[in-house]
Design a protein around this motif. Structure first.
Motif: not given
Length: 241
Positions: A119, A171, A174-175
């Motif tokens: 990541q 996550n 990251k979106k």
């Protein structure tokens, strides 16, 4: 004598090189151990396969009174091809956010480290630096997990923090579109919220290590319910800061 602009460029280049090095290095020893185990597993299979080819060639040679030059060449080619294929495949399965939720306790720390390492390119520099700290915590946590049963309530709390809350935090970040990652929302930018969330998780892992080592599993379960409420009520950007 170097100009101020030249010195500034050198400083920026050095910082960039340092960040690249951090992004490339493993964040913990458990991820390295899993990679080594995968490599040695493939190597042992390759050695066995080459051995089988050589034994097979020897048996055929004994039956037909020698395999000749071309037989030796074919044996070498088949053995080399078998070794190449078995050393290249299968590739080590990459953990996913979904697989971390059901990973066995024995490999949870190492697989989480591998997932975190993947990541890093998408995360800001302060978060990448914090991942090194989390990697050290996971190394410390791994031996403690050996003392827990898979169905122990404390094991479920560890899995929630490491296998659910941590991936959800990253996550969620990251979106967010790149254009919004440095714009304030609720007093903080998404990047700041990510860093704050990682700091919280780092502290919680440290707390879990102490509670497991002292056998305070009831406290750990209570702490887990607090974290569940905290992350279930995170803001619309999906951050847990």
């Amino acid at each position: 004598m170097n100009s101020p602009a030249s010195n500034a460029n050198e400083t920026l280049n050095a910082a960039a090189r340092s960040l690249r090095n951090v992004r490339m290095k493993p964040i913990g020893s458990k991820s390295q151990a899993l990679r080594r185990a995968h490599f040695w597993g493939k190597l042992s299979k390759a050695v066995v396969a080459v051995g089988v080819v050589l034994i097979g060639a020897g048996i055929i040679g004994a039956i037909i009174d020698g395999i000749g030059f071309w037989g030796v060449m074919i044996t070498g080619i088949v053995g080399a091809a078998a070794a190449y294929v078995l050393m290249r495949y299968p590739e080590m399965p990459m953990p996913t956010a979904e697989s971390l939720r059901v990973t066995d306790l024995a490999t949870l720390a190492g697989k989480t480290e591998i997932w975190l390492e993947a990541q890093r390119p998408a995360l800001p520099a302060p978060a990448v630096t914090l991942m090194q700290d989390i990697g050290l915590r996971l190394d410390q946590l791994a031996p403690q997990l050996q003392t827990l049963d898979e169905n122990d309530p404390a094991a479920r709390e560890v899995r929630k923090l490491v296998g659910e809350h941590l991936p959800e935090l990253i996550n969620g970040y990251k979106k967010i579109p790149d254009s919004l990652k440095h714009k304030e929302h609720a007093g903080k930018t998404p990047s700041q919220q990510l860093v704050d969330g990682l700091k919280t998780i780092d502290r919680e892992i440290e707390t879990m290590i102490g509670q497991i080592s002292r056998g305070e599993l009831d406290k750990l379960a209570v702490r887990g319910r607090y974290l569940e409420m905290r992350y279930d009520n995170k803001d619309t950007n999906g951050q847990g800061g």
